[in-house]
Design a protein around this motif. Structure first.
Motif, PDB file in Angstrom:
ATOM      1  N   LEU A 159       8.204   0.341   9.284  1.00  0.00           N
ATOM      2  CA  LEU A 159       9.550   0.644   9.222  1.00  0.00           C
ATOM      3  C   LEU A 159      10.380   0.364   7.988  1.00  0.00           C
ATOM      4  CD1 LEU A 159      10.583   1.448  13.372  1.00  0.00           C
ATOM      5  CD2 LEU A 159       9.822   2.504  11.052  1.00  0.00           C
ATOM      6  N   ALA A 160      10.633  -1.522   8.266  1.00  0.00           N
ATOM      7  CA  ALA A 160      11.411  -2.341   7.383  1.00  0.00           C
ATOM      8  C   ALA A 160      11.100  -1.933   5.978  1.00  0.00           C
ATOM      9  CB  ALA A 160      11.288  -3.293   7.610  1.00  0.00           C
ATOM     10  N   ALA A 161       9.829  -0.935   6.159  1.00  0.00           N
ATOM     11  CA  ALA A 161       9.712  -0.795   4.457  1.00  0.00           C
ATOM     12  C   ALA A 161       9.847   0.450   4.259  1.00  0.00           C
ATOM     13  CB  ALA A 161       7.606  -1.090   4.569  1.00  0.00           C
ATOM     14  N   GLY A 162      10.469   1.693   5.316  1.00  0.00           N
ATOM     15  CA  GLY A 162      10.537   2.486   5.041  1.00  0.00           C
ATOM     16  C   GLY A 162       9.762   3.709   5.423  1.00  0.00           C
ATOM     17  N   GLY A 163       8.596   3.295   5.620  1.00  0.00           N
ATOM     18  CA  GLY A 163       7.607   4.058   6.388  1.00  0.00           C
ATOM     19  C   GLY A 163       6.576   4.540   5.235  1.00  0.00           C
ATOM     20  N   VAL A 164       5.041   5.388   5.610  1.00  0.00           N
ATOM     21  CA  VAL A 164       5.018   5.889   4.959  1.00  0.00           C
ATOM     22  C   VAL A 164       4.564   6.670   3.575  1.00  0.00           C
ATOM     23  CG1 VAL A 164       2.554   4.287   6.653  1.00  0.00           C
ATOM     24  CG2 VAL A 164       2.899   6.839   7.223  1.00  0.00           C
ATOM     25  N   THR A 165       4.015   7.205   2.955  1.00  0.00           N
ATOM     26  CA  THR A 165       3.913   7.833   2.556  1.00  0.00           C
ATOM     27  C   THR A 165       3.299   8.996   2.376  1.00  0.00           C
ATOM     28  OG1 THR A 165       2.172   7.949   0.382  1.00  0.00           O
ATOM     29  CG2 THR A 165       4.842   6.210   0.071  1.00  0.00           C
ATOM     30  N   GLU A 166       3.580  10.398   1.886  1.00  0.00           N
ATOM     31  CA  GLU A 166       2.579  11.531   2.349  1.00  0.00           C
ATOM     32  C   GLU A 166       1.323  11.328   1.247  1.00  0.00           C
ATOM     33  OE1 GLU A 166       4.422  12.398  -1.664  1.00  0.00           O
ATOM     34  OE2 GLU A 166       4.923  11.136   0.433  1.00  0.00           O
ATOM     35  N   PHE A 167       0.897  10.229   0.990  1.00  0.00           N
ATOM     36  CA  PHE A 167      -0.782  10.223   0.357  1.00  0.00           C
ATOM     37  C   PHE A 167      -1.207   9.268   1.262  1.00  0.00           C
ATOM     38  CE2 PHE A 167       2.378  10.894  -3.169  1.00  0.00           C
ATOM     39  CZ  PHE A 167       1.662  12.480  -3.856  1.00  0.00           C
ATOM     40  N   ALA A 168      -0.568   7.954   2.594  1.00  0.00           N
ATOM     41  CA  ALA A 168      -1.109   7.405   3.078  1.00  0.00           C
ATOM     42  C   ALA A 168      -2.097   7.643   4.357  1.00  0.00           C
ATOM     43  CB  ALA A 168       0.181   6.942   4.352  1.00  0.00           C
ATOM     44  N   ALA A 169      -3.285   6.899   4.241  1.00  0.00           N
ATOM     45  CA  ALA A 169      -4.499   6.915   5.400  1.00  0.00           C
ATOM     46  C   ALA A 169      -3.385   6.351   6.497  1.00  0.00           C
ATOM     47  CB  ALA A 169      -6.174   7.286   4.765  1.00  0.00           C
ATOM     48  N   GLY A 200       0.646  -1.811   0.412  1.00  0.00           N
ATOM     49  CA  GLY A 200      -0.442   0.142   0.097  1.00  0.00           C
ATOM     50  C   GLY A 200       0.914   1.404   0.171  1.00  0.00           C
ATOM     51  N   ALA A 201       0.681   2.640   0.700  1.00  0.00           N
ATOM     52  CA  ALA A 201       0.430   3.461   0.714  1.00  0.00           C
ATOM     53  C   ALA A 201       2.093   3.456   1.765  1.00  0.00           C
ATOM     54  CB  ALA A 201      -0.018   4.705   1.118  1.00  0.00           C
ATOM     55  N   VAL A 202       2.944   3.029   1.022  1.00  0.00           N
ATOM     56  CA  VAL A 202       4.434   2.366   2.199  1.00  0.00           C
ATOM     57  C   VAL A 202       5.700   3.371   1.042  1.00  0.00           C
ATOM     58  CG1 VAL A 202       4.020   1.239   4.219  1.00  0.00           C
ATOM     59  CG2 VAL A 202       4.704   0.315   2.213  1.00  0.00           C
ATOM     60  N   PRO A 206       3.974 -14.622  11.651  1.00  0.00           N
ATOM     61  CA  PRO A 206       4.326 -15.443   9.604  1.00  0.00           C
ATOM     62  C   PRO A 206       2.984 -15.957   9.281  1.00  0.00           C
ATOM     63  CG  PRO A 206       5.250 -16.969  12.034  1.00  0.00           C
ATOM     64  CD  PRO A 206       4.129 -16.116  12.864  1.00  0.00           C
ATOM     65  N   GLY A 207       2.879 -14.922   8.414  1.00  0.00           N
ATOM     66  CA  GLY A 207       2.203 -14.969   7.132  1.00  0.00           C
ATOM     67  C   GLY A 207       0.864 -13.831   7.099  1.00  0.00           C
ATOM     68  N   ASP A 208       1.659 -12.835   8.016  1.00  0.00           N
ATOM     69  CA  ASP A 208       0.198 -11.820   7.955  1.00  0.00           C
ATOM     70  C   ASP A 208       0.479 -10.470   6.888  1.00  0.00           C
ATOM     71  OD1 ASP A 208      -0.463 -12.363  10.682  1.00  0.00           O
ATOM     72  OD2 ASP A 208       0.713 -11.200  12.176  1.00  0.00           O
ATOM     73  N   VAL A 209      -0.610  -9.945   6.717  1.00  0.00           N
ATOM     74  CA  VAL A 209       0.073  -8.800   5.879  1.00  0.00           C
ATOM     75  C   VAL A 209      -0.670  -7.810   6.258  1.00  0.00           C
ATOM     76  CG1 VAL A 209      -0.434  -7.763   3.557  1.00  0.00           C
ATOM     77  CG2 VAL A 209      -0.454 -10.479   3.893  1.00  0.00           C
ATOM     78  N   ILE A 210       0.057  -6.535   6.018  1.00  0.00           N
ATOM     79  CA  ILE A 210       0.372  -5.125   6.918  1.00  0.00           C
ATOM     80  C   ILE A 210      -0.299  -4.362   5.021  1.00  0.00           C
ATOM     81  CG2 ILE A 210       0.671  -3.311   8.136  1.00  0.00           C
ATOM     82  CD1 ILE A 210       2.459  -5.105   9.671  1.00  0.00           C
ATOM     83  N   THR A 211      -1.480  -3.892   5.392  1.00  0.00           N
ATOM     84  CA  THR A 211      -1.796  -2.789   4.220  1.00  0.00           C
ATOM     85  C   THR A 211      -2.296  -1.077   5.006  1.00  0.00           C
ATOM     86  OG1 THR A 211      -4.511  -3.151   4.631  1.00  0.00           O
ATOM     87  CG2 THR A 211      -2.760  -4.750   2.868  1.00  0.00           C
ATOM     88  N   VAL A 212      -1.736  -0.845   4.354  1.00  0.00           N
ATOM     89  CA  VAL A 212      -1.693   0.545   4.508  1.00  0.00           C
ATOM     90  C   VAL A 212      -2.712   1.841   3.264  1.00  0.00           C
ATOM     91  CG1 VAL A 212      -0.514   3.191   5.089  1.00  0.00           C
ATOM     92  CG2 VAL A 212       0.509   0.876   5.547  1.00  0.00           C
ATOM     93  N   PRO A 213      -4.178   1.741   3.006  1.00  0.00           N
ATOM     94  CA  PRO A 213      -3.892   2.277   2.006  1.00  0.00           C
ATOM     95  C   PRO A 213      -3.690   4.254   1.475  1.00  0.00           C
ATOM     96  CG  PRO A 213      -5.814   2.632   4.246  1.00  0.00           C
ATOM     97  CD  PRO A 213      -4.846   2.088   4.177  1.00  0.00           C
TER      98      PRO A 213
END
Length: 205
Positions: free
Chosen positions: A146-156, A125-127, A194-201
């Motif tokens: 944090l491993a994904a670099g944090g969220v973007t400015e467009f993240a909800a 998502g928005a990472v 293990p196997g979790d998915v994190i989504t950032v819209p």
């Protein structure tokens, strides 16, 4: 970078399937992460070390073949896949007793390769950089983001969610990521499994 993209692409169908079947967000926290059982089941491609006390020439270190077997001196092929290290060691002791007086066998899995893919945690998502990372015991939502670099400015960020496999589907849990990152509120900084998915819209503009 290409390797990381390929790994993420491999996980994308699973990610989409999990998110699609999650249904509405759960109002509670996800269940506690259960530690890995001591009775680990050996899998294909795992690296197995077999040691025979006082008989080092009978020891081996080798990957488990696609047929689930390993080859041991004097004995030949032994089924290791789908069994615990202790069970394999006991079988080897029994078979080696024909050649060695009171053999003492130790079987250790030195590299867990078979479960590495299924045990990954994915952030999308928005990472900054969507990632698929190896699960580590004690890892939290914040660690993964944090491993994904944090969220973007467009993240909800406060509409983020954690998706966890539950039987044939998956359950989604709301994550207030903005509160975690900017307010220090860790109430939804859940431990991942293990196997979790994190989504950032993304925000709706």
């Amino acid at each position: 970078m290409r390797l990381a993209a390929s790994l993420l692409a491999l996980g994308l169908p699973l990610l989409l399937a999990a998110c699609a079947s999650s249904g509405p967000l759960s109002s509670g926290a996800p269940p506690a992460v259960v530690p890995v059982a001591d009775d680990y089941q050996i899998g294909v491609d795992d690296i197995v070390q077999v040691s025979v006390w006082r008989n080092p020439e009978l020891g081996i270190t080798a990957p488990v073949r696609p047929d689930g077997k390993i080859s041991v001196p004097l004995i030949g092929d032994v089924m290791a896949g789908g069994r615990s290290p202790d069970a394999v060691a006991k079988e080897l002791q029994g078979k080696l007793a024909t050649y060695v007086i009171e053999p003492q066998v130790t079987v250790i899995v030195t590299e867990l390769r078979s479960h590495e893919y299924l045990s990954r945690v994915r952030v999308t998502g928005a990472v900054r950089t969507p990632v698929s990372i190896p699960y580590r015991q004690g890892m939290t939502v914040l660690d993964a983001v944090l491993a994904a670099g944090g969220v973007t400015e467009f993240a909800a960020a406060d509409r983020s969610s954690l998706h966890r496999k539950n039987g044939d589907g998956a359950q989604a849990y709301g994550v207030q990521l903005d509160n975690i990152l900017n307010a220090g509120d860790l109430s939804t900084n859940y431990k991942v499994a293990p196997g979790d998915v994190i989504t950032v819209p993304e925000r709706v503009l």
